[in-house]
Design an enzyme around this catalytic site. Structure first.
Site, short mmCIF file in Angstrom:
data_model
loop_
_atom_site.label_atom_id
_atom_site.label_comp_id
_atom_site.label_asym_id
_atom_site.label_seq_id
_atom_site.Cartn_x
_atom_site.Cartn_y
_atom_site.Cartn_z
N GLU A 60 0.81 -1.23 0.00
CA GLU A 60 0.00 0.00 0.00
C GLU A 60 0.84 1.27 0.00
O GLU A 60 0.53 2.23 -0.72
CB GLU A 60 -0.96 -0.01 1.20
CG GLU A 60 -2.12 -0.96 1.07
CD GLU A 60 -1.78 -2.41 1.38
OE1 GLU A 60 -2.64 -3.29 1.21
OE2 GLU A 60 -0.62 -2.66 1.80
N HIS A 129 -9.96 -6.15 10.36
CA HIS A 129 -10.49 -5.95 9.02
C HIS A 129 -11.88 -5.32 9.04
O HIS A 129 -12.55 -5.28 8.01
CB HIS A 129 -10.57 -7.29 8.27
CG HIS A 129 -9.26 -7.85 7.87
ND1 HIS A 129 -8.31 -8.24 8.79
CD2 HIS A 129 -8.71 -8.10 6.65
CE1 HIS A 129 -7.25 -8.71 8.15
NE2 HIS A 129 -7.47 -8.63 6.86
#
Length: 338
Positions: A60, A129
């Site tokens: 990322e 998550h």
């Protein structure tokens, strides 16, 4: 027009903007061959090719940094981060670079990029998550943060975000992807929304319910229930978290005299706290009861479905807060059936 899903509205809007402007391109993990973890980019690699639909490594910080560079040189990247939880790996690039470049270089370079990313619980994805950490980004000057709640708003706001010359974090709650709604026009004809403007989605006179993203939809559901009980609830969908439309919130609360704020995040230091402070500053003399806030339990979200559901804010918890607020004003409130 026939209702479309939130997912389809996003996909069709991405396609329309790519057709409109050849500088718009997509990048992210598994968005090409796999067509996205949530199928938002379905069919776009086949139509536009790998130059404009770029699969990235699981890195990322690296691909967000690459997108910042591309934006500085005149392209308009739309980055998909698989979940907002993974955006934390790119926090330095987002906070220290994307948000700062325009100011640090005196306007000589801008960063017209969009970061699309879903968040939220209810999917049994575990504590790491299932977070909503939009507060991290809403805190940062130089970023714009939007969180649309319906397919129509998602389309209009995504257009606005892609065409904006500032970096925009575009938040999508996982629970919204399969929700449906009508579009006011074909996607190609929808006008871009005004970033920084809230919407009064349901006028009312007795109480203001303020939410964004999934909780704006829950607020609308609660308002329907209250209407059957003779209570006129006004629903304000924030839509934009930075810039924040304080004026619309204050105007609504001055009219109704009380407010409940709902968010899909932890209570402490949350968006709701900022809204409550805004109401205190702008509408204190009009309040007939304290501002109440509804948020998720202050725990890492459990995996077990029963515990996860209990930890998340719901229509029932919001309805209870609204009734308690109305009671505090001295208004008779219909007790729910048992």
């Amino acid at each position: 027009m026939a209702p479309v899903t939130y997912r389809q509205a996003l996909r069709d809007t991405l396609r329309a903007e790519m057709l409109r402007d050849e500088n718009v391109f997509l990048m992210g993990e598994e968005i090409g061959l796999f067509e996205g973890s949530y199928k938002i980019t379905e069919g776009l690699l086949k139509e536009f090719g790998p130059k404009r639909v770029r699969d990235t490594p699981i890195a990322e910080e690296g691909f967000v940094g690459a997108a910042i560079g591309a934006a500085m040189l005149g392209l308009r990247p739309v980055v998909e981060i698989m979940t907002i939880n993974f955006s934390l790996l790119a926090l330095d690039q987002i906070v220290n670079h994307a948000a700062k470049i325009y100011g640090m270089f005196g306007g000589q370079a801008s960063v017209p990029m969009v970061i699309r990313t879903p968040g939220g619980g209810g999917q049994q994805l575990g504590a790491t998550h299932s977070q909503n950490v939009e507060l991290f980004y809403s805190f940062i000057p130089g970023l714009k943060v939007v969180a649309p709640s319906t397919p129509a708003e998602a389309s209009a706001m995504l257009k606005a975000a892609i065409r904006d010359d500032d970096p925009v974090l575009f938040l999508e709650n996982l629970a919204l992807y399969n929700t449906k709604g009508e579009l006011p026009a074909p996607v190609e004809e929808i006008e871009p929304a005004e970033i920084g403007r809230a919407a009064v989605t349901r006028p009312g006179t007795d109480i203001t319910i303020i939410g964004y993203s999934r909780m704006a939809r829950v607020a609308a559901e609660v308002a329907e229930t209250l209407a059957a009980e003779g209570v006129s609830a006004e629903v304000v969908d924030l839509r934009s978290l930075r810039p924040l439309d304080r004026a619309t919130v204050v105007e609504s609360v001055r009219k109704t005299g009380c407010a409940v704020v709902a968010e899909d995040d932890w209570l402490t230091y949350g968006i709701g706290a900022e809204i409550a402070a805004t109401i205190q500053e702008g509408a204190f003399d009009w309040l007939d009861a304290p501002v109440r806030r509804v948020a998720m339990a202050e725990v890492p979200l459990p995996y077990a479905k029963s515990l996860e559901s209990a930890a998340l804010p719901s229509a029932d918890s919001l309805l209870t807060a609204v009734r308690d607020t109305l009671r505090a004003t001295g208004r008779p409130v219909l007790e729910p059936a048992r």
